[in-house]
Motif scaffolding. Structure first.
Motif, PDB file in Angstrom:
ATOM      1  N   ARG A  83      31.487  46.861  44.178  1.00 54.92           N
ATOM      2  CA  ARG A  83      31.498  45.858  43.131  1.00 54.92           C
ATOM      3  C   ARG A  83      30.962  44.573  43.704  1.00 54.92           C
ATOM      4  NH1 ARG A  83      34.380  47.157  38.253  1.00 54.92           N
ATOM      5  NH2 ARG A  83      33.356  45.237  37.624  1.00 54.92           N
ATOM      6  N   LEU A  84      30.879  43.565  42.796  1.00 53.63           N
ATOM      7  CA  LEU A  84      30.326  42.257  43.314  1.00 53.63           C
ATOM      8  C   LEU A  84      31.579  41.390  43.059  1.00 53.63           C
ATOM      9  CD1 LEU A  84      26.761  41.888  41.917  1.00 53.63           C
ATOM     10  CD2 LEU A  84      27.394  42.547  44.119  1.00 53.63           C
ATOM     11  N   GLY A  85      31.701  40.732  43.969  1.00 58.42           N
ATOM     12  CA  GLY A  85      33.163  39.863  44.219  1.00 58.42           C
ATOM     13  C   GLY A  85      33.049  38.774  43.237  1.00 58.42           C
ATOM     14  N   CYS A  86      31.913  38.176  42.836  1.00 59.36           N
ATOM     15  CA  CYS A  86      31.998  37.118  41.807  1.00 59.36           C
ATOM     16  C   CYS A  86      32.242  37.808  40.570  1.00 59.36           C
ATOM     17  CB  CYS A  86      30.676  36.558  41.939  1.00 59.36           C
ATOM     18  SG  CYS A  86      29.267  37.179  41.409  1.00 59.36           S
ATOM     19  N   GLN A  87      32.234  39.041  40.219  1.00 59.32           N
ATOM     20  CA  GLN A  87      32.423  39.572  38.624  1.00 59.32           C
ATOM     21  C   GLN A  87      33.623  39.841  38.446  1.00 59.32           C
ATOM     22  OE1 GLN A  87      29.763  39.233  36.760  1.00 59.32           O
ATOM     23  NE2 GLN A  87      29.106  37.871  38.441  1.00 59.32           N
ATOM     24  N   ILE A  88      34.595  39.757  39.601  1.00 61.50           N
ATOM     25  CA  ILE A  88      36.018  40.197  39.338  1.00 61.50           C
ATOM     26  C   ILE A  88      36.882  39.118  39.595  1.00 61.50           C
ATOM     27  CG2 ILE A  88      37.805  41.861  40.270  1.00 61.50           C
ATOM     28  CD1 ILE A  88      35.778  43.638  41.670  1.00 61.50           C
ATOM     29  N   LYS A  89      37.605  38.791  38.479  1.00 60.58           N
ATOM     30  CA  LYS A  89      38.312  37.730  38.336  1.00 60.58           C
ATOM     31  C   LYS A  89      39.936  38.110  38.465  1.00 60.58           C
ATOM     32  CE  LYS A  89      35.371  34.448  36.662  1.00 60.58           C
ATOM     33  NZ  LYS A  89      33.987  35.150  37.024  1.00 60.58           N
ATOM     34  N   MET A  90      40.587  37.396  39.121  1.00 56.07           N
ATOM     35  CA  MET A  90      41.999  37.838  39.331  1.00 56.07           C
ATOM     36  C   MET A  90      42.898  37.915  38.171  1.00 56.07           C
ATOM     37  SD  MET A  90      42.554  39.040  42.280  1.00 56.07           S
ATOM     38  CE  MET A  90      44.298  39.174  42.433  1.00 56.07           C
ATOM     39  N   THR A  91      43.568  38.727  38.052  1.00 53.24           N
ATOM     40  CA  THR A  91      44.662  38.912  36.956  1.00 53.24           C
ATOM     41  C   THR A  91      45.957  39.331  37.288  1.00 53.24           C
ATOM     42  OG1 THR A  91      44.307  41.132  36.330  1.00 53.24           O
ATOM     43  CG2 THR A  91      42.657  39.437  35.038  1.00 53.24           C
ATOM     44  N   ALA A  92      47.043  38.897  36.900  1.00 54.10           N
ATOM     45  CA  ALA A  92      48.279  39.537  37.171  1.00 54.10           C
ATOM     46  C   ALA A  92      48.213  40.849  37.452  1.00 54.10           C
ATOM     47  CB  ALA A  92      49.329  38.944  36.217  1.00 54.10           C
ATOM     48  N   ASP A  93      47.681  41.565  36.527  1.00 52.19           N
ATOM     49  CA  ASP A  93      47.377  43.120  36.846  1.00 52.19           C
ATOM     50  C   ASP A  93      46.841  43.577  38.213  1.00 52.19           C
ATOM     51  OD1 ASP A  93      47.937  45.583  35.570  1.00 52.19           O
ATOM     52  OD2 ASP A  93      45.744  45.950  35.765  1.00 52.19           O
ATOM     53  N   LEU A  94      46.103  42.768  38.699  1.00 54.93           N
ATOM     54  CA  LEU A  94      45.539  43.164  40.027  1.00 54.93           C
ATOM     55  C   LEU A  94      46.143  42.472  41.381  1.00 54.93           C
ATOM     56  CD1 LEU A  94      41.595  42.371  39.138  1.00 54.93           C
ATOM     57  CD2 LEU A  94      42.917  44.458  39.212  1.00 54.93           C
ATOM     58  N   ASP A  95      47.505  42.224  41.039  1.00 50.57           N
ATOM     59  CA  ASP A  95      48.523  41.650  42.193  1.00 50.57           C
ATOM     60  C   ASP A  95      48.415  42.877  43.083  1.00 50.57           C
ATOM     61  OD1 ASP A  95      50.032  40.092  43.509  1.00 50.57           O
ATOM     62  OD2 ASP A  95      51.532  41.227  43.021  1.00 50.57           O
ATOM     63  N   GLY A  96      48.048  42.530  44.631  1.00 50.16           N
ATOM     64  CA  GLY A  96      48.198  43.545  45.668  1.00 50.16           C
ATOM     65  C   GLY A  96      47.039  44.207  45.993  1.00 50.16           C
ATOM     66  N   LEU A  97      45.968  43.746  45.072  1.00 54.41           N
ATOM     67  CA  LEU A  97      44.584  44.088  45.209  1.00 54.41           C
ATOM     68  C   LEU A  97      44.045  44.298  46.640  1.00 54.41           C
ATOM     69  CD1 LEU A  97      41.853  45.310  43.976  1.00 54.41           C
ATOM     70  CD2 LEU A  97      41.291  42.910  43.750  1.00 54.41           C
ATOM     71  N   VAL A  98      43.406  45.442  47.351  1.00 54.33           N
ATOM     72  CA  VAL A  98      42.966  45.253  48.553  1.00 54.33           C
ATOM     73  C   VAL A  98      41.293  45.869  48.706  1.00 54.33           C
ATOM     74  CG1 VAL A  98      42.928  46.652  50.704  1.00 54.33           C
ATOM     75  CG2 VAL A  98      44.945  46.460  49.698  1.00 54.33           C
ATOM     76  N   VAL A  99      40.658  44.899  49.114  1.00 49.22           N
ATOM     77  CA  VAL A  99      39.109  45.215  49.136  1.00 49.22           C
ATOM     78  C   VAL A  99      38.391  45.133  50.674  1.00 49.22           C
ATOM     79  CG1 VAL A  99      38.505  44.257  46.959  1.00 49.22           C
ATOM     80  CG2 VAL A  99      38.705  42.764  48.923  1.00 49.22           C
ATOM     81  N   ARG A 100      37.704  45.920  50.795  1.00 50.42           N
ATOM     82  CA  ARG A 100      36.817  45.759  52.225  1.00 50.42           C
ATOM     83  C   ARG A 100      35.655  45.456  52.307  1.00 50.42           C
ATOM     84  NH1 ARG A 100      40.477  49.819  51.763  1.00 50.42           N
ATOM     85  NH2 ARG A 100      41.961  50.481  53.243  1.00 50.42           N
ATOM     86  N   LEU A 101      35.336  44.653  53.174  1.00 47.58           N
ATOM     87  CA  LEU A 101      34.142  43.874  52.976  1.00 47.58           C
ATOM     88  C   LEU A 101      32.877  44.659  53.985  1.00 47.58           C
ATOM     89  CD1 LEU A 101      35.263  40.476  53.380  1.00 47.58           C
ATOM     90  CD2 LEU A 101      34.736  41.904  51.360  1.00 47.58           C
ATOM     91  N   PRO A 102      31.855  44.888  53.625  1.00 51.34           N
ATOM     92  CA  PRO A 102      30.674  45.456  54.486  1.00 51.34           C
ATOM     93  C   PRO A 102      30.324  44.865  55.600  1.00 51.34           C
ATOM     94  CG  PRO A 102      29.624  44.330  52.453  1.00 51.34           C
ATOM     95  CD  PRO A 102      31.120  44.322  52.373  1.00 51.34           C
ATOM     96  N   GLU A 103      29.571  45.524  56.634  1.00 46.38           N
ATOM     97  CA  GLU A 103      29.209  45.070  57.896  1.00 46.38           C
ATOM     98  C   GLU A 103      28.392  43.814  57.702  1.00 46.38           C
ATOM     99  OE1 GLU A 103      27.386  47.817  60.567  1.00 46.38           O
ATOM    100  OE2 GLU A 103      27.975  46.245  62.263  1.00 46.38           O
ATOM    101  N   GLU A 104      27.545  43.877  56.673  1.00 50.08           N
ATOM    102  CA  GLU A 104      26.534  42.574  56.588  1.00 50.08           C
ATOM    103  C   GLU A 104      26.081  42.498  55.004  1.00 50.08           C
ATOM    104  OE1 GLU A 104      23.014  43.278  58.840  1.00 50.08           O
ATOM    105  OE2 GLU A 104      22.630  45.322  58.398  1.00 50.08           O
ATOM    106  N   GLN A 105      25.829  41.302  54.518  1.00 50.58           N
ATOM    107  CA  GLN A 105      25.442  41.066  53.118  1.00 50.58           C
ATOM    108  C   GLN A 105      24.034  40.514  53.091  1.00 50.58           C
ATOM    109  OE1 GLN A 105      27.436  41.562  50.719  1.00 50.58           O
ATOM    110  NE2 GLN A 105      29.602  40.995  51.241  1.00 50.58           N
ATOM    111  N   SER A 106      23.254  40.165  54.223  1.00 49.15           N
ATOM    112  CA  SER A 106      21.937  39.829  53.997  1.00 49.15           C
ATOM    113  C   SER A 106      21.304  40.035  55.404  1.00 49.15           C
ATOM    114  CB  SER A 106      21.808  38.270  53.570  1.00 49.15           C
ATOM    115  OG  SER A 106      22.431  37.503  54.578  1.00 49.15           O
TER     116      SER A 106
END
Ligand code: FES
Length: 106
Positions: A83-106
């Motif tokens: 997913r794109l991080g800028c398109q996901i807004k935090m909500t109470a329902d997402l409490d505890g969310l875990v995301v992993r980041l790729p090795e490189e972005q550009s």
């Protein structure tokens, strides 16, 4: 709501984000280096690419067309949980969310 970012090298950042903040904003303001957010969150750069923990994938808003197109432009390989991080807004329902980041972005 809390979110855990896991950098490609394994470093973990557990942060509490106000509701309405995007995962991209939260990363930049908390020193998470695996997200760049070059376009400022307008879905135009794909440098906020991240992988969402499987347990949360179904709780996220659907991928809009613009995000889908950008996800085809990521430097790291697109996966089913990309997913794109800028398109996901935090909500109470997402409490505890875990995301992993790729090795490189550009
Ligand atoms: Fe540019 Fe997300 S910050 S697409």
């Amino acid at each position: 709501p809390k979110v855990t970012y896991i950098e490609h090298d394994g470093r973990r950042f557990e942060v509490d984000l106000p509701e309405g903040w995007s995962l991209m904003q939260g990363a930049l303001l908390n020193g998470v280096t695996g997200i760049e957010g070059e376009c400022g969150g307008s879905c135009g750069c794909a440098t906020c690419h991240l992988y969402v923990d499987e347990a949360f994938v179904d709780r996220l808003p659907e991928i809009a067309e613009a995000e889908d197109e950008m996800l085809d432009c990521t430097v790291a390989e697109r996966e089913a949980n990309s997913r794109l991080g800028c398109q996901i807004k935090m909500t109470a329902d997402l409490d505890g969310l875990v995301v992993r980041l790729p090795e490189e972005q550009s």
